[in-house]
Write an enzyme that holds these catalytic residues in place. Structure first.
Site, PDB file in Angstrom:
ATOM      1  N   GLU A 171      -5.413 -10.338  -2.073  1.00 21.50           N
ATOM      2  CA  GLU A 171      -6.485 -10.448  -0.805  1.00 21.50           C
ATOM      3  C   GLU A 171      -7.908 -10.301  -1.344  1.00 21.50           C
ATOM      4  O   GLU A 171      -8.627  -9.717  -0.698  1.00 21.50           O
ATOM      5  CB  GLU A 171      -5.981  -9.294  -0.116  1.00 21.50           C
ATOM      6  CG  GLU A 171      -4.586  -8.936   0.177  1.00 21.50           C
ATOM      7  CD  GLU A 171      -4.061  -7.846   1.251  1.00 21.50           C
ATOM      8  OE1 GLU A 171      -2.907  -7.483   1.078  1.00 21.50           O
ATOM      9  OE2 GLU A 171      -5.140  -7.284   1.765  1.00 21.50           O
ATOM     10  N   GLU A 187       0.712  -1.389   0.057  1.00 19.34           N
ATOM     11  CA  GLU A 187      -0.035   0.146  -0.017  1.00 19.34           C
ATOM     12  C   GLU A 187       0.899   1.244  -0.065  1.00 19.34           C
ATOM     13  O   GLU A 187       0.671   2.161   0.997  1.00 19.34           O
ATOM     14  CB  GLU A 187      -0.846  -0.320   1.167  1.00 19.34           C
ATOM     15  CG  GLU A 187      -1.762  -1.266   1.040  1.00 19.34           C
ATOM     16  CD  GLU A 187      -2.820  -1.319   2.288  1.00 19.34           C
ATOM     17  OE1 GLU A 187      -3.406  -2.495   2.528  1.00 19.34           O
ATOM     18  OE2 GLU A 187      -2.704  -0.696   3.352  1.00 19.34           O
TER      19      GLU A 187
END
Length: 648
Positions: free
Chosen positions: A250, A143
Site C-alpha cells: 500500500e 492488520e
C-alpha cells in the site's frame, strides 16, 4: 454510387478502425518485462490511464466485506467485478483485499452469536472464492496487530498460540482458495522493531502450518516519510529471514508535503524496495491527485500532468538494468606494517539485482587487497589494503573492477604508502559542554586516541575552572584509552560560563581538549522547549503531537503520551521524526492508551528544532475530548535529568 456516398463510407471506415485501435490499445506499463510487478489500486471505477502505468490490480475498498454485504445476504459485487474483470482482460495479477479485517466489516455481524458469526465469515470467503477463481493473491487477514477483529472469538480468539483467530482465517482461505497466494498485511512495522518482531511471530506461526505464501508490508507515508534507506533495508532483511516472498502492498509517500520532498523520498526508498531480492512486487495506494486517501500522496494531477516523483519513477524504469561503482574516499593512505580501508559503493539502476564481484589491479609492491564480501547482491563492500614493512613508498593509482555477467564498472583510487608516523596521541571530551548547578556535579568522558605505536602513560589536569569548581580525574593517569572527568560546583560557585582546558601530558608530549562549563540555577527548561499540539481531532481520527526543540544535546529522553480510552476510541499508530534512535511502544489499559518514545541506550540526540512525536487514535463516530490527555517528558542534558508534564 456517387462520390459523396463513397466519401461517407470511407470516413465511417476510418472512424471504426480508430475506435477498434483505441479499444485494443496495448500500453507499455512501467514495469513491463520486469521480474516484479508495479501495481496500483482501483477505487470506484477504472482510471482511463491505469494500464499506461501499472500491471497489477488491487481493489481499494470494493473487496472489503462491508462494501459487498452491507445488508445481510444482499451481495453487491459490481465494483469488485469491474476491478477483477479489468485485470483479467489485461492479463494483470489481481490481488483481493481483504477477507478478515477489524474494520469495514458489515455492521450487522456484531449482533450475531459467535457460531453465526463463524458461519457468515466462512460463507463470505466461500462466495468470494466462487466468484473470483483467478484471484492471484489475497490479503487473508489485514492488520492483525493494529486493527484486530472485534469478534475474533468466533474464529477461536487468541487461543493457545495467541493468534488462533488468524490461523483459523488462513485455514478457511486455504480451503476455498487452494490455488491463490495467501498473504497477511500490516502497517506500522517498518520503523517499529518491536511491532515487526510481533508480526514476524504471527507469520512464523502460519508458516509452520503451511498456511501463508507471502508478507504484505503496507509502507504508508506516516512511516516511510521518516525512514532512511538503511532503515528500510534492515526492515526488508528482517522479513527476508522468514524465507517468504515480500510484497510492498500500500505504498504512498508525501515527503513532508512538498512535491520536491515527495520526489526525494521516492528516490531514496523506492530503489531499496524494488531492488531487494525478497520483494516480488510493489502496489501503490492510489496515484491521481484528488482520488487518493491522503493529500500529498498522488503522482499525477487531475489534468494529467505528472508530479516530480512520477517523472522520476518513469525514468527509473526506462533505464536498462545496470550498475556502477565508486570509491569513498577517492584516496587512501596506508603506512608500512599497517592497514587502511575504503568503501566501495554499488549503485544499481533499471532494476538491476545481480551479484557483483570485485577485483583490484595496479597495487604497489608489498601491498595486498581484500574485499569484504568478495561479491555482493547488496550496495557496498569494504576494500582493505595491507602494507608489508617493505612495501614500496609513494602514490599509485589503484583500479577497482566490478563485474556481473557481461556488465562491468571501474573506479580509481589513489593509494599512498607511507613510512609511518611518530608515536603520539590526542585527547577529546564528550560531551563537549556541561551544565551544573551550585552544589551539584557533572561528568564528561575523556577519550585518548593513540597512534604510531604510542604506549606511554598519560597524566591529566584541568585549568580555567571558575571559582568554587573543582576537577577530579578517574584515573588521574592512564596507559589505557579513557578516563572520566568530574566537575563539582560548591554552593557558592561562580555562576556563568567558562572554558575549561584539559591537558594530557606524557614525557615531552602535551595535548589539550576544551570543555564548555556552565554553572547556573536554571532548571533546564530554558534549553528545551516542549509544545503539545492537537494536529487532528474529529469523530473518526485523532493525531496528537509533542514537538521538542532543544539547544543542547540530550543523552536520555522519554516522551510519554497518555490518551483517555473514551467511547469508540482505538489505537491507530505512532511515529516520530527522529528515526532509528527512538524506540516506540504502545500499551493499553481499560482507561487509557499509553504511547512511549525512548531514546535508545548509548544514543545522543544533538540539538534540533521541532522534533515530532505523534500518537494516533481512530474513532467510531464519537468525538474524543483531547483536553484530558496528558504528556510527560523526562530528559537528561548537561549531566542533569529533568521531568516536565502537562495536558493537551
Amino acid at each position: 454510387m456517387n462520390d459523396h456516398h463513397i466519401w461517407r463510407r470511407f470516413v465511417s471506415f476510418v472512424a471504426s478502425l480508430v475506435a477498434l485501435l483505441l479499444s485494443t490499445q496495448a500500453w507499455a506499463q512501467l514495469a513491463e518485462g520486469q521480474p516484479k510487478f508495479l501495481g496500483n489500486v482501483i477505487s470506484q471505477s477504472v482510471p482511463s490511464n491505469f494500464a499506461q502505468y501499472w500491471n497489477q490490480v488491487t481493489p481499494e475498498n470494493a473487496g472489503k466485506w462491508g462494501s459487498v454485504e452491507g445488508t445481510r445476504n444482499q451481495m453487491n459485487w459490481a465494483q469488485l467485478d469491474a476491478a477483477y474483470n479489468f485485470a483479467q482482460q489485461n492479463g494483470f495479477k489481481f490481488k483481493g483485499h481483504t477477507l478478515v479485517w477489524g474494520s469495514q466489516y458489515p455492521s450487522w455481524i456484531t449482533s450475531l452469536s459467535a457460531a453465526e458469526q463463524r458461519a457468515e465469515i466462512e460463507q463470505w470467503i466461500q462466495l468470494y472464492a466462487q466468484r473470483y477463481p483467478n484471484t492471484w493473491a489475497i490479503d487473508v487477514v489485514n492488520e492483525p496487530i493494529k486493527t484486530p477483529l472485534p469478534f475474533k472469538a468466533a474464529l477461536g480468539g487468541d487461543g493457545v498460540t495467541g493468534w488462533d483467530w488468524v490461523i483459523t482465517s488462513f485455514q478457511l482461505a486455504r480451503k476455498y482458495l487452494p490455488n491463490t497466494k495467501l498473504l497477511i498485511n500490516e502497517y506500522g512495522t517498518e520503523n517499529d522493531p518491536p511491532v515487526r518482531a510481533q508480526y514476524i511471530n504471527i507469520i512464523n506461526l502460519l508458516k509452520a502450518r503451511g498456511l501463508i505464501d507471502g508478507i504484505g508490508v503496507q509502507a504508508h507515508y506516516f512511516n516511510l516519510d521518516y525512514m532512511s534507506a538503511n532503515q528500510m533495508t534492515a526492515t526488508l532483511n528482517d522479513y527476508a529471514s522468514t524465507g517468504l516472498d515480500v510484497y510492498i502492498s500500500e505504498l504512498d509517500i508525501t515527503g513532508g508535503g512538498t512535491e520536491a520532498g515527495q520526489a526525494a523520498k521516492y528516490q531514496e526508498l523506492f530503489p531499496v524496495m524494488w531492488n531487494h531480492s525478497s520483494v516480488k512486487g510493489i502496489t501503490l495506494w492510489g496515484y491521481i491527485v484528488g482520488q487518493v486517501w491522503r493529500d500529498g500522496t498522488g503522482l499525477i494531477n487531475s489534468n494529467g500532468s505528472k508530479r516530480q516523483a512520477m517523472v522520476w519513477l518513469e525514468n527509473f524504469f526506462k533505464t536498462r538494468p545496470s550498475f556502477s561503482i565508486s570509491a569513498a574516499p577517492g584516496s587512501a593512505s596506508v603506512n608500512r606494517g599497517a592497514t587502511a580501508t575504503a568503501s566501495i559503493a554499488v549503485t544499481r539502476t533499471g532494476g538491476f539485482t545481480g551479484s557483483v564481484s570485485f577485483a583490484v589491479s595496479g597495487l604497489p609492491t608489498g601491498v595486498t587487497a581484500t574485499f569484504t564480501p568478495p561479491s555482493t547482491t547488496g550496495d557496498s563492500a569494504t576494500l582493505t589494503f595491507s602494507a608489508a614493512s617493505t612495501a614500496t613508498l609513494g602514490t599509485s593509482n589503484v583500479t577497482v573492477t566490478a563485474t556481473s555477467g557481461t556488465l562491468s564498472s571501474t573506479a580509481t583510487l589513489a593509494l599512498t604508502v607511507g613510512a609511518g608516523t611518530q608515536p603520539d596521541f590526542s585527547i577529546s571530551a564528550q560531551p563537549s559542554s556541561l551544565t551544573i548547578k551550585p552544589g551539584a556535579s557533572g561528568s564528561a568522558a575523556l577519550e585518548i586516541a593513540r597512534f604510531g605505536g604510542f604506549t606511554g602513560s598519560v597524566s591529566l589536569s584541568a585549568s580555567g575552572l571558575p571559582s568554587g569548581v573543582t576537577a577530579t580525574f578517574s584515573p588521574a593517569s592512564t596507559t589505557g584509552n579513557s578516563s572520566s572527568l568530574t566537575l563539582t560546583a560548591s554552593s557558592s560557585a561562580t555562576v556563568g560560563s567558562a572554558t575549561v582546558t584539559i591537558t594530557a601530558s606524557s614525557g615531552t608530549l602535551s595535548r589539550t581538549a576544551t570543555l564548555r562549563l556552565i554553572v547556573n540555577t536554571d532548571d533546564g527548561s530554558g534549553n528545551v522547549t516542549i509544545t503539545p499540539v492537537v494536529a487532528s481531532s474529529n469523530a473518526w481520527y485523532n493525531e496528537q503531537h509533542i514537538r521538542i526543540s532543544h539547544t543542547v544535546p540530550l543523552t536520555a529522553l522519554t516522551v510519554t503520551v497518555v490518551i483517555q480510552r473514551t467511547t469508540g476510541l482505538s489505537v491507530a499508530g505512532q511515529h516520530n521524526s527522529v528515526g532509528g534512535q527512538i524506540n516506540q511502544t504502545i500499551t493499553s489499559s481499560a482507561s487509557a492508551f499509553t504511547y512511549q518514545f525512548t531514546l535508545a541506550p548509548g544514543q545522543t540526540l544533538n540539538p534540533g528544532v521541532d522534533r515530532l512525536f505523534a500518537a494516533q487514535t481512530r474513532g467510531s463516530g464519537t468525538e474524543h475530548p483531547t483536553s484530558g490527555d496528558t504528556y510527560t517528558i523526562t530528559y537528561t542534558a548537561g549531566g542533569q535529568t529533568f521531568t516536565r508534564s502537562g495536558t493537551f
